[in-house]
Design an enzyme around this catalytic site. Structure first.
Site, PDB file in Angstrom:
ATOM      1  N   LYS A   9     -19.450  15.859  23.262  1.00 37.00           N
ATOM      2  CA  LYS A   9     -19.187  15.070  22.058  1.00 37.00           C
ATOM      3  C   LYS A   9     -20.449  14.332  21.598  1.00 37.00           C
ATOM      4  O   LYS A   9     -21.414  14.201  22.355  1.00 37.00           O
ATOM      5  CB  LYS A   9     -18.071  14.063  22.369  1.00 37.00           C
ATOM      6  CG  LYS A   9     -16.726  14.699  22.725  1.00 37.00           C
ATOM      7  CD  LYS A   9     -15.679  13.612  22.977  1.00 37.00           C
ATOM      8  CE  LYS A   9     -14.301  14.194  23.222  1.00 37.00           C
ATOM      9  NZ  LYS A   9     -13.266  13.128  23.335  1.00 37.00           N
ATOM     10  N   TYR A  49      -7.332  18.329  17.037  1.00 35.74           N
ATOM     11  CA  TYR A  49      -6.589  17.142  17.458  1.00 35.74           C
ATOM     12  C   TYR A  49      -5.228  17.061  16.741  1.00 35.74           C
ATOM     13  O   TYR A  49      -4.767  15.973  16.399  1.00 35.74           O
ATOM     14  CB  TYR A  49      -7.418  15.882  17.193  1.00 35.74           C
ATOM     15  CG  TYR A  49      -8.588  15.713  18.153  1.00 35.74           C
ATOM     16  CD1 TYR A  49      -8.411  15.797  19.536  1.00 35.74           C
ATOM     17  CD2 TYR A  49      -9.867  15.444  17.682  1.00 35.74           C
ATOM     18  CE1 TYR A  49      -9.472  15.637  20.427  1.00 35.74           C
ATOM     19  CE2 TYR A  49     -10.942  15.278  18.564  1.00 35.74           C
ATOM     20  CZ  TYR A  49     -10.732  15.375  19.933  1.00 35.74           C
ATOM     21  OH  TYR A  49     -11.779  15.209  20.809  1.00 35.74           O
ATOM     22  N   HIS A 115     -14.915  16.874  25.782  1.00 37.71           N
ATOM     23  CA  HIS A 115     -13.560  17.407  25.639  1.00 37.71           C
ATOM     24  C   HIS A 115     -13.444  18.584  26.592  1.00 37.71           C
ATOM     25  O   HIS A 115     -14.398  19.354  26.738  1.00 37.71           O
ATOM     26  CB  HIS A 115     -13.303  17.897  24.213  1.00 37.71           C
ATOM     27  CG  HIS A 115     -12.083  18.779  24.141  1.00 37.71           C
ATOM     28  ND1 HIS A 115     -10.806  18.261  24.054  1.00 37.71           N
ATOM     29  CD2 HIS A 115     -11.952  20.133  24.210  1.00 37.71           C
ATOM     30  CE1 HIS A 115      -9.940  19.273  24.057  1.00 37.71           C
ATOM     31  NE2 HIS A 115     -10.610  20.419  24.147  1.00 37.71           N
ATOM     32  N   GLU A 126      -8.237  27.218  21.766  1.00 39.84           N
ATOM     33  CA  GLU A 126      -9.423  26.424  21.430  1.00 39.84           C
ATOM     34  C   GLU A 126     -10.687  27.289  21.446  1.00 39.84           C
ATOM     35  O   GLU A 126     -11.576  27.115  20.605  1.00 39.84           O
ATOM     36  CB  GLU A 126      -9.550  25.248  22.396  1.00 39.84           C
ATOM     37  CG  GLU A 126      -8.432  24.230  22.190  1.00 39.84           C
ATOM     38  CD  GLU A 126      -8.490  23.043  23.140  1.00 39.84           C
ATOM     39  OE1 GLU A 126      -9.321  23.034  24.080  1.00 39.84           O
ATOM     40  OE2 GLU A 126      -7.694  22.110  22.941  1.00 39.84           O
TER      41      GLU A 126
HETATM   42  N1  UDP Z   1      -8.540   9.039  22.035  1.00 41.72           N
HETATM   43  C1  UDP Z   1      -8.754   7.817  21.418  1.00 41.72           C
HETATM   44  N2  UDP Z   1      -7.861   6.785  21.658  1.00 41.72           N
HETATM   45  C2  UDP Z   1      -6.790   6.937  22.475  1.00 41.72           C
HETATM   46  C3  UDP Z   1      -6.564   8.196  23.091  1.00 41.72           C
HETATM   47  C4  UDP Z   1      -7.461   9.219  22.860  1.00 41.72           C
HETATM   48  O1  UDP Z   1      -9.709   7.661  20.666  1.00 41.72           O
HETATM   49  O2  UDP Z   1      -6.017   5.981  22.662  1.00 41.72           O
HETATM   50  C5  UDP Z   1      -9.497  10.137  21.802  1.00 41.72           C
HETATM   51  C6  UDP Z   1     -10.419  10.385  23.009  1.00 41.72           C
HETATM   52  O3  UDP Z   1     -11.720  10.677  22.532  1.00 41.72           O
HETATM   53  C7  UDP Z   1      -9.772  11.592  23.649  1.00 41.72           C
HETATM   54  C8  UDP Z   1      -9.261  12.358  22.433  1.00 41.72           C
HETATM   55  O4  UDP Z   1      -8.786  11.338  21.561  1.00 41.72           O
HETATM   56  O5  UDP Z   1     -10.698  12.337  24.434  1.00 41.72           O
HETATM   57  C9  UDP Z   1      -8.164  13.354  22.720  1.00 41.72           C
HETATM   58  O6  UDP Z   1      -7.094  12.708  23.340  1.00 41.72           O
HETATM   59  P1  UDP Z   1      -6.283  13.383  24.523  1.00 41.72           P
HETATM   60  O7  UDP Z   1      -5.070  12.561  24.751  1.00 41.72           O
HETATM   61  O8  UDP Z   1      -6.095  14.845  24.223  1.00 41.72           O
HETATM   62  O9  UDP Z   1      -7.247  13.165  25.785  1.00 41.72           O
HETATM   63  P2  UDP Z   1      -8.209  14.137  26.604  1.00 41.72           P
HETATM   64  O10 UDP Z   1      -7.508  15.480  26.690  1.00 41.72           O
HETATM   65  O11 UDP Z   1      -9.517  14.209  25.838  1.00 41.72           O
HETATM   66  O12 UDP Z   1      -8.382  13.478  27.935  1.00 41.72           O
HETATM   67 MG    MG Z   2      -6.658  16.618  25.185  1.00 40.20          MG
END
Ligand code: UDP
Ligand code: MG
Length: 154
Positions: A9, A49, A115, A126
């Site tokens: 990222k 997302y 990610h 993806e």
């Molecule tokens: N994210 C955020 N606030 C939150 C939760 C997630 O900004 O409260 C962002 C964070 O960058 C995260 C991304 O959204 O990596 C995708 O969320 P996900 O729940 O899929 O988490 P990941 O799979 O990345 O652990």
């Molecule tokens: Mg995720």
């Protein structure tokens, strides 16, 4: 063998951590089978997302993902999705275990460096979203016999 998607990222790119994070994946024994820089836009971010578009933090998340190019990587190995998710750590860097990428490099719930696909199904979707088929390479890994035991990598 399985292939998973990793995005380095803007929080990784801007902090000069690209090499360090790639090094971790290589040293673990994952094979890099695709890699490129990309500038993301709203169209791809809304798909990537899609599970989060209705969350209050989505606008700031999308904005953060557009502040610089990212590095998209395809990583291949046995159970690569699980291996890479384990290396990535809990979403919120403040709660991620030390030794994980987020636990070692992030103190943020949003600016969390990487990610990684969360299941084989999402990895497939993806990878198709971020790579053309010809951008993912199949090649022999010279150290295969030292990365896996007999019969493990079939
Ligand atoms: N994210 C955020 N606030 C939150 C939760 C997630 O900004 O409260 C962002 C964070 O960058 C995260 C991304 O959204 O990596 C995708 O969320 P996900 O729940 O899929 O988490 P990941 O799979 O990345 O652990
Ligand atoms: Mg995720």
């Amino acid at each position: 063998m399985e292939t998973t998607l990793v995005l380095l990222k803007p929080s990784c790119v801007q902090r000069g951590l690209i090499g360090e994070i790639i090094n971790r994946f290589e040293r673990r024994g994952l094979q890099i089978t695709g890699m490129k820089m990309m500038q993301l836009d709203d169209e791809i971010l809304k798909k990537h997302y899609s599970h989060l578009v209705d969350k209050p933090f989505f606008p700031s998340l999308a904005a953060s993902m557009k502040t610089s190019p990212i590095v998209a990587m395809a990583l291949t190995g046995v159970e690569a999705v699980q291996v890479v998710r384990g290396m990535t750590g809990f979403t919120n860097g403040r709660r991620a275990d030390p030794g994980t990428i987020r636990g070692d490099y992030s103190v943020s719930n949003q600016q969390n460096i990487v990610h990684a696909s969360d299941s084989p199904e999402s990895a497939k979707t993806e990878l198709e979203r971020f790579f053309q088929p010809e951008e993912i390479y199949t090649y022999n890994h010279a150290l295969q016999g030292y990365l896996y035991g007999v019969g493990e990598a079939n």
